[in-house]
Design an enzyme around this catalytic site. Sequence first.
Site, PDB file in Angstrom:
ATOM      1  N   GLY A 223     -37.819  22.672  63.503  1.00 48.49           N
ATOM      2  CA  GLY A 223     -38.144  22.981  64.721  1.00 48.49           C
ATOM      3  C   GLY A 223     -37.287  22.489  66.006  1.00 48.49           C
ATOM      4  O   GLY A 223     -36.651  21.583  65.699  1.00 48.49           O
ATOM      5  N   GLY A 226     -38.516  18.894  70.747  1.00 54.40           N
ATOM      6  CA  GLY A 226     -39.619  19.295  71.730  1.00 54.40           C
ATOM      7  C   GLY A 226     -40.842  19.947  71.271  1.00 54.40           C
ATOM      8  O   GLY A 226     -41.599  20.415  71.952  1.00 54.40           O
ATOM      9  N   THR A 227     -40.621  20.466  70.125  1.00 52.07           N
ATOM     10  CA  THR A 227     -41.869  21.362  69.616  1.00 52.07           C
ATOM     11  C   THR A 227     -42.805  20.431  69.152  1.00 52.07           C
ATOM     12  O   THR A 227     -43.713  20.927  68.376  1.00 52.07           O
ATOM     13  CB  THR A 227     -41.395  22.337  68.700  1.00 52.07           C
ATOM     14  N   GLY A 228     -42.766  19.027  68.510  1.00 52.01           N
ATOM     15  CA  GLY A 228     -43.846  18.242  68.503  1.00 52.01           C
ATOM     16  C   GLY A 228     -43.694  17.962  67.262  1.00 52.01           C
ATOM     17  O   GLY A 228     -44.798  17.449  66.371  1.00 52.01           O
ATOM     18  N   LYS A 229     -42.457  17.964  66.583  1.00 55.76           N
ATOM     19  CA  LYS A 229     -42.533  17.288  65.283  1.00 55.76           C
ATOM     20  C   LYS A 229     -42.953  15.997  65.077  1.00 55.76           C
ATOM     21  O   LYS A 229     -43.909  15.362  64.221  1.00 55.76           O
ATOM     22  CB  LYS A 229     -40.885  17.523  64.783  1.00 55.76           C
ATOM     23  N   GLU A 446     -29.644  38.657  95.401  1.00 60.21           N
ATOM     24  CA  GLU A 446     -30.877  38.161  94.762  1.00 60.21           C
ATOM     25  C   GLU A 446     -31.572  39.407  94.762  1.00 60.21           C
ATOM     26  O   GLU A 446     -32.267  39.764  93.674  1.00 60.21           O
ATOM     27  CB  GLU A 446     -31.654  37.013  95.285  1.00 60.21           C
ATOM     28  N   HIS A 449     -30.761  41.848  92.137  1.00 60.82           N
ATOM     29  CA  HIS A 449     -31.456  41.501  90.659  1.00 60.82           C
ATOM     30  C   HIS A 449     -32.718  42.123  90.808  1.00 60.82           C
ATOM     31  O   HIS A 449     -33.001  42.754  89.730  1.00 60.82           O
ATOM     32  CB  HIS A 449     -31.236  40.112  90.578  1.00 60.82           C
ATOM     33  N   ASP A 521     -23.517  35.219  86.336  1.00 63.78           N
ATOM     34  CA  ASP A 521     -24.431  36.412  85.711  1.00 63.78           C
ATOM     35  C   ASP A 521     -23.241  37.083  84.859  1.00 63.78           C
ATOM     36  O   ASP A 521     -23.744  37.592  83.854  1.00 63.78           O
ATOM     37  CB  ASP A 521     -24.511  37.304  86.966  1.00 63.78           C
TER      38      ASP A 521
HETATM   39  P1  ADP Z   1     -40.000  16.613  68.640  1.00 64.63           P
HETATM   40  O1  ADP Z   1     -39.943  15.485  67.822  1.00 64.63           O
HETATM   41  O2  ADP Z   1     -40.107  17.762  67.772  1.00 64.63           O
HETATM   42  O3  ADP Z   1     -38.448  16.673  69.389  1.00 64.63           O
HETATM   43  P2  ADP Z   1     -41.961  15.575  70.140  1.00 64.63           P
HETATM   44  O4  ADP Z   1     -42.967  15.285  68.969  1.00 64.63           O
HETATM   45  O5  ADP Z   1     -41.246  14.208  70.394  1.00 64.63           O
HETATM   46  O6  ADP Z   1     -40.766  16.651  69.840  1.00 64.63           O
HETATM   47  O7  ADP Z   1     -42.625  16.065  71.409  1.00 64.63           O
HETATM   48  C1  ADP Z   1     -42.212  15.118  72.582  1.00 64.63           C
HETATM   49  C2  ADP Z   1     -43.687  15.187  73.574  1.00 64.63           C
HETATM   50  O8  ADP Z   1     -44.089  16.701  74.010  1.00 64.63           O
HETATM   51  C3  ADP Z   1     -44.838  14.853  72.971  1.00 64.63           C
HETATM   52  O9  ADP Z   1     -44.768  13.413  73.043  1.00 64.63           O
HETATM   53  C4  ADP Z   1     -45.958  15.654  73.601  1.00 64.63           C
HETATM   54  O10 ADP Z   1     -46.355  15.025  74.653  1.00 64.63           O
HETATM   55  C5  ADP Z   1     -45.361  16.750  73.896  1.00 64.63           C
HETATM   56  N1  ADP Z   1     -45.243  17.937  72.797  1.00 64.63           N
HETATM   57  C6  ADP Z   1     -44.636  18.353  72.163  1.00 64.63           C
HETATM   58  N2  ADP Z   1     -45.067  19.588  71.586  1.00 64.63           N
HETATM   59  C7  ADP Z   1     -46.463  19.453  71.616  1.00 64.63           C
HETATM   60  C8  ADP Z   1     -47.627  20.083  71.206  1.00 64.63           C
HETATM   61  N3  ADP Z   1     -47.469  21.248  70.263  1.00 64.63           N
HETATM   62  N4  ADP Z   1     -48.927  19.804  71.845  1.00 64.63           N
HETATM   63  C9  ADP Z   1     -48.856  18.866  72.719  1.00 64.63           C
HETATM   64  N5  ADP Z   1     -48.018  18.163  73.133  1.00 64.63           N
HETATM   65  C10 ADP Z   1     -46.833  18.496  72.529  1.00 64.63           C
HETATM   66 ZN    ZN Z   2     -27.134  36.424  90.246  1.00 64.07          ZN
END
Ligand code: ADP
Ligand code: ZN
Length: 645
Positions: A223, A226-229, A446, A449, A521
């Site tokens: 993923g 920042g998706t929570g892996k 703006e 747009h 743009d």
């Molecule tokens: P990754 O490892 O995918 O880059 P992280 O697990 O380190 O991402 O996520 C960073 C932070 O973002 C987490 O500590 C949490 O606070 C927040 N976060 C990311 N995904 C979620 C989720 N699905 N639900 C709740 N918090 C999340």
């Molecule tokens: Zn513009």
Amino acid sequence: MPETAAPPRRSSSAWPILFGGIIVTLAFFALLSFFSEEKEPVPEIAFGQLVEDAKAGRVESIVVRGEAITATYVSDGGDPVVKESRLAENVDIVAVLRGEGIALSRAAAPAGGAGVDLEFEENSSSGWSTALTIGLNVVPLLLFGVIIWFFFKQSNRAGSQAGAFGKSHARLVTGGKITVTFDDVAGVDEAKQELTEVVEFLKYPAKFAALGARIPKGILLLGPPGTGKTLLARAVAGEAGVAFFSISGSEFVEMYVGVGASRVRDLFEQAKSNAPCIVFLDEIDAVGRQRGTGLGGSHDEREQTLNQILTEMDGFEAGTNVVVIAATNRPDILDPALVRPGRFDRKVVLDAPDVRGREAILKVHVKGKPLDADVSVEKVARTTPGFTGADLANLVNEAAILAARRDKTVIGMTDFEEAVDRVLAGPERKSRLLSAEERRLTAYHEGGHVVVAHFTAKGERPHKVTIVSRGVAAGYTRFLPAEESHFRTPEMLQDQLCAAMGGHAAEELVFGTASTGPSNDLEQVGRIARAMVKRWGMSARIGPVTFGKTEELVFLGREISETRDYSEETARIIDEEVRALIVQAAARAKAILVEHRDLLDHLAATLLEVETLQGEDLARVLGPGADAEAAGAAPPMAAMRLDAS
Ligand code: ADP
Ligand code: ZN
Ligand code: MG
């Protein structure tokens, strides 16, 4: 978010000490040269000359120290003049002076004759300076030795708490300590479901063993960043209540070949003796990239580390209750050996959350925070397409900070609104003063747009428009999709191009020429149009063919390089088609603005007055558009992630 405190890892204090040592040494040498320079250079004269001078009565005293001679000359009043000379080997100074008729003490000099006070000093009477010399030579060496010693000591310690070089950095967090559970991870229900099985297995291994079921050894979490892996992997351990060993790919990659591999060996050894447990290999792409393809160095090291991971995973005996979870955002570059059955054969994909996912994630993060009654988490979720879990966590934090700065006791909806803008475009810059003319230009740009977008049926809906500078932009417009879709139709993209050209078109229409403002743009327009023609087969003349094999950071939406696999002729047609799309969009934008010039003027005037318009206020100014119901695409962040898939 409850974060488990991991025991302190590598002490990084080696570097301050090392640098301190180097600085001390340098200072020492600087001091040394300072002192040695303080001794003014003493003029040297030939021995013969000295004897001549002595004979002429110009020399007061002579001190002989081994071969070195220091002569003090007679002075009239001022400082005594000192000169140095050297005694040749086997020359007896006493004999020479006597031979020249010079008395060996001034007192003993005959009237009219010359005499000098001759004095011999023990060679070793210079003990002081000798000691100093030795000291000056030895001390730096000692210092150097100490520094080296520290360096090795520290790198040993970094290797492992126990002191063995190359032990793993894995942080062990035992089950009792991990407080993250599935409740803390929101919006990724499918992934959680996949992993529930693993939790069950780790909790009740006997149940599975009795049926002869084998649980997958390796699970790969895929993923965007920042998706929570990482969070999800921890949650699995937290749910199952087992030990959690985590190590990040970058920690495997070491200066010394072989260290990474020995870390892996050590890590798995620890894990096996702590089973049931989870081994988490974060950012595995750092070591798991296809063998023999890497850019840059540290090749052997990576290969050895990767091979060791594969060996360890193959070496699990049946009944070893260790589950290996790995995470990456570059699945495209992973070595095929890593993902074949028996290794990381389960893949769990985490994607940027949809609107419901975002709402759920926001709810997790606002838990325990005082919210104003007007806060609608659902509304915030709707205005944040393309945000990942980490972005949302950051957003909530920004909102809380803003509320605190405004001396509020609860977080309000305005704080969330402002936080979204901040995250997207940087902080407001009210201090950036625009001239009256620049403000007018920005308002029309703006406004252009917004008006164009308003009258396109399938495009993005304008949600907020402002002429307050933010980040590097003079003003900006935020669009929102009404429905989240993973696909883009040609009509949607054409409308998006059209709206993006709206700023440029408005400037041309109102001021005759466009400024440098729309260059951003135009770049975006070019990127989308090119992708439409080359990758998405949306050009009739070219047909459904994709061109250019691009290596892309899959989840990051960035192209790194392109291999051109088409002819010059095709390249020319592509350029023509791209240009046609853009010219069309620009013409359409202009036509819309000409038709709705009154609205454009009205909107620009309103913006000059109130600076910012959003949501219902904006809708009121605009009145009914092409499509009264909102429909559309995404704000800048999501636009950059445009994916045909
Ligand atoms: P990754 O490892 O995918 O880059 P992280 O697990 O380190 O991402 O996520 C960073 C932070 O973002 C987490 O500590 C949490 O606070 C927040 N976060 C990311 N995904 C979620 C989720 N699905 N639900 C709740 N918090 C999340
Ligand atoms: Zn513009
Ligand atoms: Mg991570």
